[in-house]
Structure formats: structure tokens, C-alpha cells
Design a protein around this motif. Structure first.
Motif, PDB file in Angstrom:
ATOM      1  N   GLU A 192     -23.881 -49.287 -20.375  1.00 57.49           N
ATOM      2  CA  GLU A 192     -23.680 -48.113 -19.542  1.00 57.49           C
ATOM      3  C   GLU A 192     -24.630 -48.155 -18.354  1.00 57.49           C
ATOM      4  O   GLU A 192     -25.845 -48.211 -18.515  1.00 57.49           O
ATOM      5  CB  GLU A 192     -23.913 -46.847 -20.367  1.00 57.49           C
ATOM      6  N   LYS A 193     -24.063 -48.150 -17.159  1.00 55.37           N
ATOM      7  CA  LYS A 193     -24.853 -48.199 -15.927  1.00 55.37           C
ATOM      8  C   LYS A 193     -25.205 -46.790 -15.458  1.00 55.37           C
ATOM      9  O   LYS A 193     -26.320 -46.550 -15.007  1.00 55.37           O
ATOM     10  CB  LYS A 193     -24.056 -48.936 -14.854  1.00 55.37           C
ATOM     11  N   ALA A 194     -24.227 -45.864 -15.558  1.00 49.60           N
ATOM     12  CA  ALA A 194     -24.461 -44.498 -15.089  1.00 49.60           C
ATOM     13  C   ALA A 194     -23.421 -43.555 -15.666  1.00 49.60           C
ATOM     14  O   ALA A 194     -22.289 -43.955 -15.924  1.00 49.60           O
ATOM     15  CB  ALA A 194     -24.394 -44.454 -13.570  1.00 49.60           C
ATOM     16  N   ILE A 195     -23.824 -42.308 -15.843  1.00 52.93           N
ATOM     17  CA  ILE A 195     -22.870 -41.257 -16.215  1.00 52.93           C
ATOM     18  C   ILE A 195     -22.420 -40.607 -14.909  1.00 52.93           C
ATOM     19  O   ILE A 195     -23.244 -40.120 -14.130  1.00 52.93           O
ATOM     20  CB  ILE A 195     -23.516 -40.226 -17.159  1.00 52.93           C
ATOM     21  N   VAL A 196     -21.121 -40.644 -14.675  1.00 56.45           N
ATOM     22  CA  VAL A 196     -20.551 -40.132 -13.436  1.00 56.45           C
ATOM     23  C   VAL A 196     -20.241 -38.640 -13.560  1.00 56.45           C
ATOM     24  O   VAL A 196     -20.493 -37.868 -12.644  1.00 56.45           O
ATOM     25  CB  VAL A 196     -19.268 -40.918 -13.074  1.00 56.45           C
TER      26      VAL A 196
END
Length: 180
Positions: free
Chosen positions: A3-7
Motif C-alpha cells: 500500500e502506497k497511499a490511502i486515497v
């Protein structure tokens, strides 16, 4: 994939769907002659949520249908042991002839899923208009398809993936960017 980022979190998804509901009502000057059709799987849950919000705003119910595009895909991958496609079937509660059909999906990417959805709809009848609502538009179109209603535009690279989790399926509401 990591997981890179929560959008979008739960609250942001709720806000995006409320905005889309208002935009659908505004663009169509109400909901007369409209039907929401969700593409399996997550599009169905988004369609139901939009129907709830539209009903709260307009004080009227809007019909919701489910669309299985399996047989219309050009990249059929899920099959049974004997090689046949897994088909769950569509459930469209009203005739779509001369109706404004709002096709709903979670992510717009290449456009192939939407093309398959439009092909399936046209086989069922002749809508006066087909509009497209998506929670996420991530770009990288392969076909000339554009959404009428977008929850959030999320530019991504080809190595990234958008993961939409909905409480009805995944036990949480969240949109994340995953990276290889």
C-alpha cells in the motif's frame, strides 16, 4: 503489492457519493426516466448507495439494476473447471428502452469494462442515453470513454493499482494505491 497511499477513507467515499448523487439529479433535472445499473461486483454496491442518497435528496425511489459483463469482456479470464466462463447473471428490474441509464463502476481505467457494459446494455434494450458514474478515474484509457460523474481523479502510473474496498464485500470502506 504494498500500500502506497490511502486515497479515500470511509468519510471521503461517503462525501464523493453524495456529490455524485447531486450531480446526477442536476444533470438529469431530477430522476424521472432514470435507472442506476451497477457493474458487478463493486459497482452494484455503489449503485445502491447512490440510490439511497438520491432517494434522500429527491424523496423518490430510483430503480437499481445489476449488470454482469462476463460474456462481453475481451479478456475473459475467470472460468470454471471445464473452461466455461463464470456467469452470475444480470438483474435489471425495469425495461431500459428510452430510459437514461447511469452505468456505475468503482474504477475507470482502460475503458474496456465500460465498453463491455455498454454492449450488454444495448443487447437488453435501447436506452435514450447512457451516462457513466465512477468512484475513481485513474487515467490510462485505451478506448475513447469518459465518465460523466467522477468521485475522484487519481493519476496513477502503469505499475500502480487502485484497490477499492467496500464494506459490503471487504468489511471496510477505503480506496488505496498499491505499488509493486
Amino acid at each position: 503489492m504494498t500500500e502506497k497511499a490511502i486515497v479515500l477513507d470511509e468519510q471521503a467515499i461517503r462525501r464523493a457519493l453524495t456529490r455524485i448523487a447531486h450531480e446526477i439529479i442536476e444533470k438529469n433535472k431530477g430522476i424521472e426516466n432514470c435507472v442506476l445499473i451497477g457493474i458487478r461486483t463493486r459497482g452494484i454496491y455503489l449503485a445502491n448507495r447512490l440510490a439511497e442518497r438520491i432517494s434522500e435528496i429527491e424523496g423518490k425511489e430510483i430503480k437499481v439494476g445489476e449488470l454482469d459483463i462476463t460474456l462481453y469482456r475481451d479478456d475473459l479470464s475467470k472460468t470454471t473447471a471445464d473452461g466455461n466462463p463464470i456467469v452470475n447473471g444480470s438483474d435489471i428490474p425495469v425495461e431500459i428502452d428510452q430510459k437514461t441509464v447511469i452505468l456505475i463502476d468503482d474504477v475507470l481505467y482502460t475503458g474496456r469494462t465500460v465498453r463491455a457494459g455498454m454492449d450488454a446494455l444495448v443487447d437488453m434494450g435501447r436506452p435514450s442515453q447512457i451516462q457513466l458514474a465512477v468512484l475513481i478515474d485513474r487515467g490510462h484509457r485505451e478506448l475513447p470513454i469518459r465518465a460523466d460523474f467522477v468521485g475522484k481523479n487519481v493519476p496513477t502510473s502503469q505499475t500502480e493499482k487502485i484497490s477499492v474496498s467496500l464494506i459490503e464485500v471487504d468489511h471496510e470502506d477505503q480506496v488505496s494505491i498499491l505499488e509493486k
